[in-house]
Design a protein around this motif. Structure first.
Motif, PDB file in Angstrom:
ATOM      1  N   LYS A  14      70.676  91.787 -15.247  1.00  0.00           N
ATOM      2  CA  LYS A  14      70.512  93.234 -15.254  1.00  0.00           C
ATOM      3  C   LYS A  14      71.552  93.878 -14.346  1.00  0.00           C
ATOM      4  O   LYS A  14      71.938  93.319 -13.326  1.00  0.00           O
ATOM      5  CB  LYS A  14      69.123  93.587 -14.724  1.00  0.00           C
ATOM      6  CG  LYS A  14      68.035  92.841 -15.428  1.00  0.00           C
ATOM      7  CD  LYS A  14      66.672  93.214 -14.881  1.00  0.00           C
ATOM      8  CE  LYS A  14      65.622  92.428 -15.622  1.00  0.00           C
ATOM      9  NZ  LYS A  14      64.304  92.612 -15.081  1.00  0.00           N
ATOM     10  N   SER A  63      69.207 105.550 -15.394  1.00  0.00           N
ATOM     11  CA  SER A  63      69.126 104.189 -15.907  1.00  0.00           C
ATOM     12  C   SER A  63      69.559 104.135 -17.367  1.00  0.00           C
ATOM     13  O   SER A  63      70.255 103.215 -17.793  1.00  0.00           O
ATOM     14  CB  SER A  63      67.690 103.677 -15.755  1.00  0.00           C
ATOM     15  OG  SER A  63      67.442 102.651 -16.646  1.00  0.00           O
ATOM     16  N   SER A 103      69.038  98.279 -15.120  1.00  0.00           N
ATOM     17  CA  SER A 103      67.595  98.044 -15.141  1.00  0.00           C
ATOM     18  C   SER A 103      67.004  97.699 -13.802  1.00  0.00           C
ATOM     19  O   SER A 103      65.812  97.477 -13.704  1.00  0.00           O
ATOM     20  CB  SER A 103      67.264  96.921 -16.125  1.00  0.00           C
ATOM     21  OG  SER A 103      67.545  97.352 -17.408  1.00  0.00           O
ATOM     22  N   HIS A 113      64.075 101.308 -19.849  1.00  0.00           N
ATOM     23  CA  HIS A 113      64.476 102.508 -19.129  1.00  0.00           C
ATOM     24  C   HIS A 113      63.302 103.366 -18.651  1.00  0.00           C
ATOM     25  O   HIS A 113      63.437 104.570 -18.469  1.00  0.00           O
ATOM     26  CB  HIS A 113      65.445 103.353 -19.961  1.00  0.00           C
ATOM     27  CG  HIS A 113      66.655 102.589 -20.354  1.00  0.00           C
ATOM     28  ND1 HIS A 113      67.566 102.110 -19.447  1.00  0.00           N
ATOM     29  CD2 HIS A 113      67.089 102.172 -21.562  1.00  0.00           C
ATOM     30  CE1 HIS A 113      68.511 101.444 -20.081  1.00  0.00           C
ATOM     31  NE2 HIS A 113      68.252 101.461 -21.364  1.00  0.00           N
ATOM     32  N   GLU A 141      64.391  93.367 -19.499  1.00  0.00           N
ATOM     33  CA  GLU A 141      64.796  94.733 -19.190  1.00  0.00           C
ATOM     34  C   GLU A 141      64.630  95.633 -20.400  1.00  0.00           C
ATOM     35  O   GLU A 141      64.475  96.831 -20.266  1.00  0.00           O
ATOM     36  CB  GLU A 141      66.237  94.775 -18.688  1.00  0.00           C
ATOM     37  CG  GLU A 141      67.244  94.260 -19.656  1.00  0.00           C
ATOM     38  CD  GLU A 141      68.669  94.581 -19.220  1.00  0.00           C
ATOM     39  OE1 GLU A 141      68.865  95.603 -18.563  1.00  0.00           O
ATOM     40  OE2 GLU A 141      69.549  93.787 -19.534  1.00  0.00           O
TER      41      GLU A 141
END
Lengths: 314, 170
Positions: free
Chosen positions: A28, A82, A88, A111, B80
């Motif tokens: 990330k 973001s 992230s 997000h 994510e």
């Protein structure tokens, strides 16, 4: 009806594909930003975290008044940033009388804020204050070893959460293969008490030992700080279950045209495809040259070929 | 400060992670330096444990050094982004599947009967070029105008269809 914009150029299409959700994720990006007021130490902390994560981090230097991660309305700016930077994990620093040298480490899912841990920074020592042999300095972007010490990380809820978030923050890119010559840094996090963690960044020195495995030596190089856990917010169960989903492990792909024989071992078959006469490259094709010259060259080549034929026939 | 050497560390080679859940500071060392030294010692032991497993994995020789394939991770971290959703097939894809129509690749060069040579499909001196006549009229004939109108219509139709397709997919 809303006008749907589709990418018209290959570059935009490729950029969008990079940001699209993938089956297996490779690390990330981190967003580092600050709030209304920061202190000197906090500025140093933020800039050093940015240096440690140089390849995969974005640093915002302006102050952001309207970000309050722990309040329900104060996350919209964070989520917007973001989305725009495709980050992230975020590190939000702020300083106030009630919470001095405050860092909020948070993660995002799709997000939207997933979880948060608020820590205070104490006893910060910056990179410049450490003296060491400069040749051992770890290179930017190398994959670090991460070591967690202490039963606090197992027993105390907040430290358990902090361990997860620190792992995500510190580990860098997720890779399948790793070059053993490029291992040169390690992060050590020790749980000193039930709410304090000592975090330090060390360079690795590999020393010769008797066997294949070298002997490791840690030398403190980078920033070191005490993190005091203040508040934290765990994700709610439904969101957590969704975020932890992994694609089912794909069954081992059978390699085509390879078979094994008991006597001869591994046998491979090579198929030569049919020659496509239409696709064969045209001879005497000086493509880089302008049209008239090209035609002239072709003519010359043809004349030469016919001359040769005449000579051979004579 | 007790240190259980018999109990194993939790090692996750994929993340180069090692966790010692059994260490305990019964009484904090008085000076900061001693505390730092203790932490580094513990850290060294853990890093050594990971390195033990790591260097014993099968490695291939690369230009820069030995390359090692890492095993799948034991520590799961949250994703994510959501898992990619499989895209539903478009109307044409469904139709093609039903009828068994397969995609065929076109050749770059095509055989031209008139000149009996291989000519390009697109570009200069191509096969079946309608502008390849010896005399071109100054004003367009009705037929040529009609062809242009049809082409325009087809372009607009294809654009609207493609927009609809993309909208149905998102």
């Amino acid at each position: 009806m809303m006008k749907i914009k589709t990418p018209r150029s290959g570059r935009v299409r490729r950029a969008l594909e990079k940001r699209a959700p993938k089956l297996v994720e490779t690390g990330k990006k981190t967003l580092i930003l600050q709030g209304t007021k920061t202190s000197g130490t906090l500025n140093e902390v933020l800039s050093e975290i940015y240096h440690l994560k140089k390849g995969g981090a974005v640093r915002f230097t302006r102050k952001n008044d309207n970000i309050r991660p722990f309040e329900s309305g104060g996350e919209t700016s964070l989520e917007f940033f973001s989305l725009k930077t495709d980050c992230s994990i975020f590190v939000y620093g702020s300083h106030s009388k009630k919470r001095p040298n405050n860092l909020v480490l948070g993660r995002m899912y799709d997000h939207h804020v997933y979880d948060l841990v608020e820590v205070g920074v104490e006893n910060f020592k910056s990179i410049e204050s450490f003296t060491y042999d400069k040749k051992m300095a770890p290179r930017v972007g190398s994959k670090p070893f991460v070591a967690f010490v202490g039963e606090g990380f197992e027993n105390v809820d907040e430290l358990k959460h902090l361990k997860e978030v620190l792992l995500d923050l510190l580990r860098g890119e997720v890779v399948e293969n790793i070059n053993l010559a490029g291992l040169d840094r390690a992060y050590v996090c020790t749980a000193i008490s039930s709410n304090k963690v000592y975090l330090t960044h060390c360079a690795l020195r590999l020393k010769k030992s008797g066997s294949v495995v070298p002997r490791m030596e840690l030398v403190e190089v980078g920033p070191s700080m005490d993190l005091v856990v203040r508040r934290h917010r765990l994700p709610n169960e439904g969101l957590r279950k969704e975020a932890m989903k992994t694609a089912k492990d794909q069954p081992k792909k059978k390699i085509k045209n390879v078979s094994s024989d008991a006597i001869e071992g591994t046998i491979g078959k090579i198929y030569i495809p049919d020659q496509k006469v239409g696709d064969v490259a045209l001879p005497n094709k000086a493509k880089g040259v302008k049209r008239e010259r090209r035609e002239a060259k072709k003519k010359e080549a043809n004349e030469r070929a016919s001359k040769k034929q005449k000579e051979e026939s004579e | 400060m007790e240190m259980e050497r018999q109990k194993p560390f939790q090692v996750d080679v994929e993340n180069l992670l090692a966790f010692n859940p059994f260490h305990n500071f019964f009484s904090l060392p008085t000076s900061r330096d001693e505390l730092v030294k203790e932490c580094l010692d513990e850290g060294t032991k853990l890093v050594q444990a990971v390195a033990d497993t790591l260097f014993n994995l099968p490695s291939t020789e690369d230009v820069d050094g030995p390359l090692v394939k890492l095993p799948p991770p034991t520590n799961k971290t949250s994703r994510e982004k959501h898992l990619p959703k499989p895209k539903p097939p478009t109307k044409w894809e469904e139709f093609a599947k039903k009828k068994g129509i397969k995609k065929r690749k076109k050749d770059k060069v095509v055989w031209d009967e008139q000149t009996s040579t291989w000519k390009r499909r697109f570009g200069y001196d191509r096969v079946n070029d309608d502008k390849d006549v010896p005399i071109i009229e100054a004003n367009m004939t009705d037929e040529q105008e009609w062809i242009l109108l049809l082409k325009d219509k087809m372009i607009r139709r294809n654009e609207s269809r493609s927009k609809r397709r993309i909208a149905s997919r998102t």
